[in-house]
Design a protein around this motif. Structure first.
Motif, PDB file in Angstrom:
ATOM      1  N   ARG A  25       1.004  -1.043  -0.091  1.00  0.00           N
ATOM      2  CA  ARG A  25      -0.159   0.067  -0.042  1.00  0.00           C
ATOM      3  C   ARG A  25       1.017   1.350   0.099  1.00  0.00           C
ATOM      4  O   ARG A  25       1.883   1.067   0.529  1.00  0.00           O
ATOM      5  N   ARG A  37      -3.564   4.345  -0.731  1.00  0.00           N
ATOM      6  CA  ARG A  37      -3.788   3.879  -2.049  1.00  0.00           C
ATOM      7  C   ARG A  37      -3.617   2.317  -1.893  1.00  0.00           C
ATOM      8  O   ARG A  37      -2.322   1.678  -1.741  1.00  0.00           O
ATOM      9  N   ASP A  38      -4.498   1.344  -2.043  1.00  0.00           N
ATOM     10  CA  ASP A  38      -4.322  -0.053  -2.075  1.00  0.00           C
ATOM     11  C   ASP A  38      -3.557  -0.652  -3.281  1.00  0.00           C
ATOM     12  O   ASP A  38      -3.538   0.054  -4.313  1.00  0.00           O
ATOM     13  N   GLY A  41      -5.198  -0.359  -6.607  1.00  0.00           N
ATOM     14  CA  GLY A  41      -5.244   1.152  -7.176  1.00  0.00           C
ATOM     15  C   GLY A  41      -6.497   1.753  -6.583  1.00  0.00           C
ATOM     16  O   GLY A  41      -6.599   3.099  -6.767  1.00  0.00           O
ATOM     17  N   GLN A  42      -7.321   1.278  -5.557  1.00  0.00           N
ATOM     18  CA  GLN A  42      -8.381   1.948  -4.812  1.00  0.00           C
ATOM     19  C   GLN A  42      -7.609   3.012  -4.093  1.00  0.00           C
ATOM     20  O   GLN A  42      -6.819   2.552  -3.023  1.00  0.00           O
ATOM     21  N   GLU A  43      -8.232   3.941  -3.788  1.00  0.00           N
ATOM     22  CA  GLU A  43      -7.766   5.147  -2.920  1.00  0.00           C
ATOM     23  C   GLU A  43      -9.059   5.401  -1.839  1.00  0.00           C
ATOM     24  O   GLU A  43     -10.062   5.708  -2.362  1.00  0.00           O
ATOM     25  N   ASP A 235      -5.223  12.875  -8.174  1.00  0.00           N
ATOM     26  CA  ASP A 235      -6.401  11.905  -7.317  1.00  0.00           C
ATOM     27  C   ASP A 235      -5.990  12.311  -5.765  1.00  0.00           C
ATOM     28  O   ASP A 235      -6.884  12.475  -4.915  1.00  0.00           O
ATOM     29  N   VAL A 236      -4.652  12.118  -5.421  1.00  0.00           N
ATOM     30  CA  VAL A 236      -4.436  12.293  -3.852  1.00  0.00           C
ATOM     31  C   VAL A 236      -4.603  13.838  -3.559  1.00  0.00           C
ATOM     32  O   VAL A 236      -5.337  14.101  -2.327  1.00  0.00           O
TER      33      VAL A 236
END
Length: 315
Positions: A25, A37-38, A41-43, A235-236
């Motif tokens: 991660r 962020r896993d 790709g999931q955040e 995204d972050v």
């Protein structure tokens, strides 16, 4: 964790962000929240809203016992809000105790339904919505105060078949979508900012009135304040920014309109749920949403206190 710096922009926090990789991660740490962020790709973003309860407090006590940290915020009237978090900082329970010692459990996030398969994401089909769209996603700018209140009291659009933890609700869109919501498009955020201009703060009056009315009727009501961004930026940044927008709205509802802080929780979703499908700047997408989640927390039994951990709510 400290509250947000007034007047700051997301660029100020970007410069303070630290990135590490832990077990596959990627974890981005900011002074007051983390973004994860896993490997798939999931955040998602996780903050700590405990500081919201410090506003107007007479005294605050904190103790750690057996890996749990218990913070008691004592208010001027002698009532207390008790927040219990686990060793990882995640919320376990939130309790309100009145001056006579009577306790109301508002959130029990330590409960796991026997049908839960682990993790925070619940893979369920989208709900079947049979009510008019404008009563399912309510436009605060167009809705009357009565419609806003009725939405805050509205039942799920379909039967809730089990009880969900707060984390399952936060991170599972199809679970949340079983409840109607209100798009608070009466306030406008500048790009990159979470500040609510003072001249727009009064536009939250109808939302606050509805929240206070619903909480007076049922002191166990819980409302999720959701933050969103447009599709510009990375995204972050957008996850952090949206979480701060939700936090700013929750703060304002408490500090200016007297909505009990313990009945609100907040979560940012970045650019995941665009209202206007555009990659460019969009005022419509820079918004917050209010959603009642009490029936989800209590398995559809909104008027009942949460059952003890390890038991199934009555049917």
């Amino acid at each position: 964790m400290a509250g947000a710096v007034i007047g700051a922009t997301i660029a100020d926090y970007r410069n303070q962000r630290h990135e590490v990789v832990e077990g596959g991660r990627t974890v981005y740490t900011e002074p007051d929240r983390i973004i994860i962020r896993d490997p798939g790709g999931q955040e998602y973003v996780r903050g700590n809203d405990l500081y919201r309860f410090r506003y107007g407090a007479r005294d605050i006590r904190t103790e750690t016992v057996g890996g749990e940290t218990r913070t008691v915020v004592i208010r001027p009237d002698g009532s207390e809000v008790i927040t219990v978090v686990g060793a990882d900082g995640s919320l376990l329970r939130r309790i309100r105790r009145d001056r006579g010692g009577r306790e109301i459990v508002i959130i029990d996030n330590s409960y796991r339904d026997p049908r839960s398969v682990g993790g925070f994401y619940v893979d369920v089909p989208p709900p079947v919505v049979s009510i008019p769209y404008d009563r399912y996603i309510v436009d605060a700018q167009e809705a009357s105060p009565d419609v806003i209140y009725e939405t805050m009291e509205a039942p799920p659009v379909q039967r809730i078949d089990r009880r969900y933890s707060l984390d399952e609700i936060r991170y599972s869109p199809n679970v949340r979508m079983q409840m109607p919501s209100i798009d608070v498009n009466t306030i406008n955020f500048r790009s990159g900012s979470w500040t609510i201009p003072q001249d727009q703060a009064a536009r939250l009056q109808a939302i606050a009135d509805g929240l206070n009315r619903a909480i007076q009727r049922n002191p166990r009501e819980v409302f999720l304040i959701e933050g969103h961004t447009d599709a510009t930026g990375n995204d972050v940044d957008n996850l952090s920014l949206s979480d701060r927008r939700a936090q700013a709205a929750a703060e304002l509802l408490t500090q200016q309109f007297g909505v009990p802080a313990e009945n609100l929780t907040s979560q940012g979703y970045g650019r995941q749920y665009l209202k206007e499908q555009t990659d460019g700047p969009s005022r419509i997408n820079r918004r917050v949403t209010v959603r009642r989640i009490t029936p989800l927390l209590n398995g559809g039994q909104a008027s009942l206190p949460p059952p003890p951990p390890g038991t199934v709510p009555p049917r």
